[in-house]
Enzyme design. Structure first.
Site, PDB file in Angstrom:
ATOM      1  N   TYR A   1      30.927  44.849  48.283  1.00  0.00           N
ATOM      2  CA  TYR A   1      31.642  43.566  48.202  1.00  0.00           C
ATOM      3  C   TYR A   1      31.982  43.035  49.596  1.00  0.00           C
ATOM      4  O   TYR A   1      32.004  41.828  49.821  1.00  0.00           O
ATOM      5  CB  TYR A   1      32.894  43.698  47.334  1.00  0.00           C
TER       6      TYR A   1
ATOM      7  N   VAL B   1      32.105  33.279  42.367  1.00  0.00           N
ATOM      8  CA  VAL B   1      33.272  33.894  43.008  1.00  0.00           C
ATOM      9  C   VAL B   1      33.334  33.550  44.499  1.00  0.00           C
ATOM     10  O   VAL B   1      34.249  33.980  45.182  1.00  0.00           O
ATOM     11  CB  VAL B   1      33.248  35.422  42.792  1.00  0.00           C
TER      12      VAL B   1
ATOM     13  N   HIS C   1      35.370  33.714  36.791  1.00  0.00           N
ATOM     14  CA  HIS C   1      35.048  35.110  37.123  1.00  0.00           C
ATOM     15  C   HIS C   1      35.772  35.596  38.373  1.00  0.00           C
ATOM     16  O   HIS C   1      35.351  36.581  39.012  1.00  0.00           O
ATOM     17  CB  HIS C   1      33.529  35.290  37.253  1.00  0.00           C
TER      18      HIS C   1
ATOM     19  N   CYS D   1      51.448  49.162  40.010  1.00  0.00           N
ATOM     20  CA  CYS D   1      52.085  50.154  40.887  1.00  0.00           C
ATOM     21  C   CYS D   1      52.863  51.172  40.044  1.00  0.00           C
ATOM     22  O   CYS D   1      53.732  50.786  39.259  1.00  0.00           O
ATOM     23  CB  CYS D   1      53.042  49.459  41.855  1.00  0.00           C
TER      24      CYS D   1
ATOM     25  N   CYS E   1      47.464  51.677  49.039  1.00  0.00           N
ATOM     26  CA  CYS E   1      48.917  51.625  49.241  1.00  0.00           C
ATOM     27  C   CYS E   1      49.327  52.897  49.978  1.00  0.00           C
ATOM     28  O   CYS E   1      48.927  53.996  49.586  1.00  0.00           O
ATOM     29  CB  CYS E   1      49.640  51.539  47.905  1.00  0.00           C
TER      30      CYS E   1
ATOM     31  N   CYS F   1      51.628  55.063  47.257  1.00  0.00           N
ATOM     32  CA  CYS F   1      51.132  55.672  46.011  1.00  0.00           C
ATOM     33  C   CYS F   1      49.617  55.852  45.992  1.00  0.00           C
ATOM     34  O   CYS F   1      49.072  56.383  45.024  1.00  0.00           O
ATOM     35  CB  CYS F   1      51.567  54.819  44.822  1.00  0.00           C
TER      36      CYS F   1
ATOM     37  N   GLY G   1      22.684  25.578  37.346  1.00  0.00           N
ATOM     38  CA  GLY G   1      22.415  26.845  38.011  1.00  0.00           C
ATOM     39  C   GLY G   1      22.965  28.076  37.340  1.00  0.00           C
ATOM     40  O   GLY G   1      23.446  28.996  38.005  1.00  0.00           O
TER      41      GLY G   1
ATOM     42  N   SER H   1      21.982  31.082  34.215  1.00  0.00           N
ATOM     43  CA  SER H   1      20.985  31.600  33.269  1.00  0.00           C
ATOM     44  C   SER H   1      21.528  31.563  31.845  1.00  0.00           C
ATOM     45  O   SER H   1      20.778  31.708  30.888  1.00  0.00           O
ATOM     46  CB  SER H   1      20.645  33.048  33.639  1.00  0.00           C
TER      47      SER H   1
ATOM     48  N   ASN I   1      18.358  22.992  36.280  1.00  0.00           N
ATOM     49  CA  ASN I   1      17.906  24.351  36.600  1.00  0.00           C
ATOM     50  C   ASN I   1      16.401  24.307  36.862  1.00  0.00           C
ATOM     51  O   ASN I   1      15.668  23.716  36.082  1.00  0.00           O
ATOM     52  CB  ASN I   1      18.195  25.292  35.418  1.00  0.00           C
TER      53      ASN I   1
END
Ligand code: APR
Length: 268
Positions: free
Chosen positions: A84, A121, A137, A149, A168, A171, A208, A210, A234
Site C-alpha cells: 500500500y 481510493v 471503498h 484500542c 501504537c 498496545c 471506468g 468493470s 468504457n
C-alpha cells in the site's frame, strides 16, 4: 457501395456521443439529476493501474486475498503495508486527468446537478475539485487502527510509532490503510448516500468500472429501476453493459470533456 469501415465507425461514435450529450444536456441544472459512478478506469490515464485489466491490472499481478483482506494483512502485515505504501506513492505522484477536470468543471458550472460516487481510493477527484465525492471503498491516504484500542483510548493514528506497519507504542495495535478490503462492509453513510443519489438521478453515468464488485455495481440497476437513463463510458465491455441505454466505447479523459462540457467534438 459501402463506405470505408473507419468512416462508418467514426460516424457511429459521433452519433452516439451526440446522443449521450443530449442525455447530459437534459439533466443540467436539475438538482441531483446526474449521478456519476466511477471506477479504476477513471484514473488509468493518470498512470494508476486498474485492478482487472489483463496483465496491467493489479489483480493480474497480485493476489487480492493476500493483499486486500484482513486475513492477508494479519498473515504478513509488513508485506501488505509495503504494497500500500507503493500504491500511495503512485497516487501522490499522479495528477487528475482531463476526465477528472471535466467532472469538476461540470459541478462548478451546474451546482447541485452532480452526485459523484467513486470506488476509487486515490484522491484525484478531490484534487480536481470534487471534494464532496462519495468514497465507497475508503481512502488510500488515510490510515486507521486495525482494531479498537484494547484500553479504550482514542489514540490518533498520528501518534503511532513508525514502522511497517506503524503501531501504537502502548498496545501494539497496528495501523492499516483506510480502504475497504474484500469481505468488509462498505462505510454505511457512504453507501446510503450513494443509494439515495442513484435513486434520485435521471441519468446514471458509469465511468471506468468493470462492474465486478458489489454492492457498488448494484447502484446502476437501482438507478435504472427508478427510471433513470444509464450511460456507460468504457473502452471495453463490462459486467453491467446490459443495464445501459447507451454505451460510449472510449476512455474517461477523451470522452468526458465533450460529453459533459459539450465544448469539443470527437476527433476535432
Ligand atoms: N477510461 C475508462 N475506462 C477504462 C480505462 C480508461 N482509460 N482504462 C480501463 N478502463 C476500464 C476497463 O475496461 C475496466 O472495465 O475500467 C475498468 C476497470 O475495472 P476494474 O479494474 O475491475 O476496477 P473497478 O471496477 O474500479 O474495481 C472495483 O474492485 O478491486 C476492487 O476495491 C477495488 O474499487 C475496486 C473494485
Amino acid at each position: 457501395m459501402r463506405r470505408p469501415l473507419r468512416r462508418r465507425h467514426l460516424n457511429a461514435a459521433v452519433q452516439s456521443l451526440a446522443a449521450a450529450q443530449a442525455l447530459v444536456r437534459a439533466v443540467r441544472g436539475r438538482p441531483g439529476g446526474l449521478c456519476v459512478l466511477t471506477g479504476a478506469g477513471m484514473s488509468a490515464e493518470s498512470g494508476i493501474p486498474t485492478f482487472r485489466d489483463a496483465l496491467t491490472g493489479l489483480w493480474a499481478r497480485f493476489d487480492p486475498a493476500e493483499l486486500a483482506s484482513e486475513d492477508g494483512f494479519r498473515a504478513d502485515p509488513q508485506r501488505v503495508w509495503d504494497w500500500y505504501a507503493e500504491r500511495r506513492e503512485a497516487a501522490r505522484a499522479a495528477e487528475p486527468n482531463a476526465g477528472h477536470h471535466a467532472l469538476a468543471r461540470f459541478a462548478r458550472r451546474w451546482p447541485g446537478t452532480l452526485a459523484l460516487v467513486t470506488q476509487n481510493v486515490d484522491d484525484l477527484h478531490q484534487r480536481a475539485g470534487n471534494t464532496d465525492a462519495v468514497r465507497l471503498h475508503g481512502d488510500l491516504l488515510a490510515d486507521r487502527w486495525l482494531q479498537a484500542c484494547p484500553r479504550r483510548r482514542d489514540c490518533s493514528p498520528d501518534a503511532a510509532v513508525p514502522g511497517r506497519p506503524p503501531r501504537c507504542g502502548e498496545c501494539g495495535n497496528p495501523l492499516r490503510p483506510g480502504v475497504v478490503w474484500f469481505g468488509e462492509e462498505l462505510p454505511p453513510q457512504a453507501l446510503e448516500a450513494a443509494r439515495q443519489a442513484a435513486e434520485a438521478c435521471a441519468l446514471m453515468l458509469v465511468v471506468g468500472t468493470s462492474g465486478a464488485v458489489w454492492p457498488a455495481a448494484g447502484l446502476v440497476g437501482l438507478a435504472r429501476r427508478r427510471g433513470a437513463q444509464v450511460l456507460i463510458v468504457n473502452p471495453a465491455a463490462s459486467e453491467i453493459d446490459d443495464e445501459a441505454h447507451l454505451v460510449l466505447r472510449g476512455t474517461a479523459a477523451r470522452m468526458l470533456p465533450p460529453l459533459l462540457l459539450d465544448d469539443t467534438v470527437l476527433g476535432s
